[in-house]
Scaffold this motif. Structure first.
Motif, PDB file in Angstrom:
ATOM      1  N   GLY A 250       0.785  -1.220   0.000  1.00 16.08           N
ATOM      2  CA  GLY A 250       0.000   0.000   0.000  1.00 16.08           C
ATOM      3  C   GLY A 250       0.818   1.271   0.000  1.00 16.08           C
ATOM      4  N   SER A 251       2.130   1.191   0.190  1.00 14.09           N
ATOM      5  CA  SER A 251       2.983   2.386   0.264  1.00 14.09           C
ATOM      6  C   SER A 251       3.830   2.594  -0.980  1.00 14.09           C
ATOM      7  N   LEU A 252       3.571   1.855  -2.038  1.00  5.04           N
ATOM      8  CA  LEU A 252       4.424   1.988  -3.226  1.00  5.04           C
ATOM      9  C   LEU A 252       4.274   3.359  -3.874  1.00  5.04           C
ATOM     10  N   GLY A 253       3.068   3.785  -4.114  1.00  3.19           N
ATOM     11  CA  GLY A 253       2.857   5.083  -4.757  1.00  3.19           C
ATOM     12  C   GLY A 253       2.941   5.019  -6.260  1.00  3.19           C
ATOM     13  N   PHE A 254       3.961   4.373  -6.777  1.00  2.00           N
ATOM     14  CA  PHE A 254       4.104   4.177  -8.214  1.00  2.00           C
ATOM     15  C   PHE A 254       4.811   2.851  -8.447  1.00  2.00           C
ATOM     16  N   LEU A 255       4.769   2.384  -9.676  1.00  2.00           N
ATOM     17  CA  LEU A 255       5.343   1.093 -10.034  1.00  2.00           C
ATOM     18  C   LEU A 255       6.138   1.253 -11.318  1.00  2.00           C
ATOM     19  N   ASN A 256       7.425   0.986 -11.227  1.00  2.00           N
ATOM     20  CA  ASN A 256       8.315   1.079 -12.394  1.00  2.00           C
ATOM     21  C   ASN A 256       9.330  -0.049 -12.292  1.00  2.00           C
TER      22      ASN A 256
END
Length: 590
Positions: A250-256
């Motif tokens: 839940g704390s990723l914020g974005f995914l790359n």
């Protein structure tokens, strides 16, 4: 001079003595085993002596050559310098060469023939104890190291050779203390009871250089604080990582994520993502589960689906769960043309309709699993699926689809001959609505007044459906929560698991199960009469409760006596030999 001659005569020199005695020169004295007490270079006593004569070049060359630890293959030649003696005395003979003989010992290698004490006057080979320790939990292996030296050596060898470790850790410190003992570790499954952050990723990157599979799950109350930047850096640095499964992201914020080696990626409890890029050309399995508690729709699922079809060309299994799934996202995935897709699971997409099913039918030709649970498809969509994948589809999951009826379920069971699993849970539900408020005229205090009747607790009579399923290969059938089904007929010779939980309106008199291989029946939340009818059919309790001839009457018919015990045993043996075997089915009430 006389004094000197006398002194020389009184103390004979060893060299002069050897020259005077020809037998002694022919037979040199045997070298002392304890070694000489004099210096081998100048001949002076060794005690408190520092020799000033340098050694010969051969000795220095031998010393400079590197040697293996605990193993000397070259001969250690000890040379003695000649003494300067006045007179024509011959040079003393050189003592025999001494060779240093050291047995080579393999310190690091496992001693396969070592015996380890396991009790009073009981010993077992070390390999046997290692096989026992390999089957213990990490806590047990760590405790075994405190038993004895032999047990400690065996536990160390277990850690060194460990290829897969499943650990339930209370903190990052426990993980950091254990992982350096496992240099060959390739698969790690962590169950964390405390919060996880970038420290855990740094510990894994440092302690597990050959890590190939990583799975992190969180216990109740634990929080995953990894950010998208930290996870991206970890994946890019671990070139050997092929499987990554992380819980509560839940704390990723974005995914790359970009990795040439990653083949499996599972991320659950995702929060809305401001950016989502997955560039993994060898990725074959992807699972993204978004949290249902957050209603923010900032995640661009349409762009994500489009990029998946273009950057992950080898994608075979796709699982996405989000309440914001819609037809446009399915269209974007189909336009990217991932032709090799075999398993497609799109959950909780209430906006997915039969139009999305038409796109799936056009884009894919060999689907083996299709999961559209929680969608808004109808019986027409089921018909399109049955016409498109009759030769490949083996698993069909349509749970929580309120727009389908028993007719669509029967069509799927008829037109999909390879089907092995079908889930229609919570789809065939009875639509019960409370009665609307009604009005009536009442005579109160001698006058007529118009009064509104309060809303009653009575509900409208629901519309029930009957379901008939006949299939030759079906093994698992789930009808949990199907309250609209009041009549059920199942004829599936290969069925071994049937779920009827919360089928509250199923009539026991309209139930017929013809499944000889049935092993598990789930009836939690059902009425007692229905449970009794199911037990009667699958367990044959009423038919097999008593033997066929348990007793007989006397000649006058006045009294019943029990049949002798040996006759009952003979009847049971006859049933076992020629009769049909009794079912081993289990009825689960919880």
């Amino acid at each position: 001079m006389a004094t000197s001659d006398a002194a020389s005569a009184s103390v004979p020199h060893p060299v002069t003595t050897a020259a005077a005695d020809p037998d002694a020169a022919a037979h040199p004295p045997i070298a002392k085993r304890r070694g000489s007490y004099n210096c081998g270079r100048c001949g002076l006593p060794k005690k408190g002596h520092v020799c000033s004569i340098p050694g010969p070049p051969s000795a220095s060359a031998a010393e400079s050559k590197p040697r293996r630890a605990l193993s000397f293959d070259e001969a250690a030649v000890l040379t003695v310098a000649p003494l300067a003696v006045a007179g024509p005395h011959p040079t003393p003979p050189r003592p025999p060469e001494k060779r240093a003989r050291v047995e080579a010992v393999d310190v690091d290698g496992p001693d396969r023939h070592r015996w380890v004490a396991v009790g009073p006057a009981r010993r077992v080979p070390g390999e046997v104890l290692m096989e026992v320790l390999r089957r213990l939990a990490p806590r047990g292996v760590a405790a075994a190291a405190a038993v004895s030296r032999g047990w400690r050596d065996c536990s160390r060898r277990v850690w060194r050779g460990a290829d897969e470790v499943r650990l339930r850790a209370a903190s990052v410190t426990t993980v950091g203390a254990l992982l350096p003992r496992c240099p060959a570790l390739s698969t790690l499954v962590l169950r964390m009871e405390s919060d996880v952050d970038a420290t855990m990723l740094a510990c894994l990157a440092f302690s597990c250089p050959n890590l190939q599979s990583l799975e992190i799950t969180m216990a109740d109350g634990a929080v995953n604080r990894m950010t998208g930047d930290e996870l991206t850096r970890f994946v890019s640095e671990k070139r050997s990582l092929t499987v990554l499964k992380v819980d509560r992201c839940g704390s990723l914020g974005f995914l790359n994520i970009s990795s040439p080696s990653l083949t499996t990626l599972w991320l659950s409890d995702l929060s809305p993502l401001t950016k989502s890029v997955i560039n993994c050309p060898n990725l074959s399995e992807l699972s993204l589960i978004f949290s249902q508690q957050n209603n923010d729709d900032s995640t661009d699922l349409i762009s994500l689906m489009d990029s998946l079809g273009r950057t992950c060309s080898n994608l075979r299994n796709l699982h996405i769960s989000s309440v914001h799934l819609c037809n446009e996202a399915v269209f974007a995935l189909g336009s990217a043309n991932p032709s090799g897709l075999c398993m497609l699971s799109l959950l909780l997409g209430k906006k997915i309709t039969d139009a999305a099913v038409a796109s799936i039918v056009r884009s894919y030709t060999s689907l083996e699993l299709l999961d559209l649970s929680g969608s808004g498809i109808t019986d027409n969509g089921i018909g399109m699926v049955c016409k498109a994948f009759p030769d490949t589809l083996t698993r069909l999951l349509l749970a929580m689809c309120p727009n389908i009826t028993s007719y669509g379920v029967q069509v799927a069971a008829t037109q999909l001959p390879l089907l092995q699993l079908m889930d229609c849970g919570k789809s065939l539900c009875a639509n019960t609505q409370p009665e609307k408020g009604r009005s009536y005229f009442g005579d109160l205090n001698g006058g007529v007044r118009f009064c509104s009747k309060q809303q009653t607790a009575r509900k409208q009579q629901p519309t029930f459906q009957k379901l008939i399923i006949k299939h030759a290969n079906l093994k698992k059938l789930s009808l949990w929560g199907c309250s609209a089904v009041d009549a059920l007929y199942v004829c599936c010779p290969e069925l071994n698991d049937l779920n009827l939980n919360s089928c509250t309106n199923l009539n026991p008199e309209r139930l017929l199960l013809q499944c000889p291989n049935l092993k598990d029946v789930h009836v939690s939340g059902c009425r007692d009469m229905l449970i009794g009818a199911i037990r009667n059919q699958v367990l044959n309790e009423f038919a097999g409760a008593e033997p066929r001839m348990p007793c007989k009457r006397l000649a006058d018919g006045s009294k019943r006596v029990q049949v002798p015990h040996f006759m009952i045993e003979q009847l049971f043996e006859d049933d076992k030999a020629g009769g049909s075997p009794r079912s081993q089915c289990t009825v689960h009430l919880k």
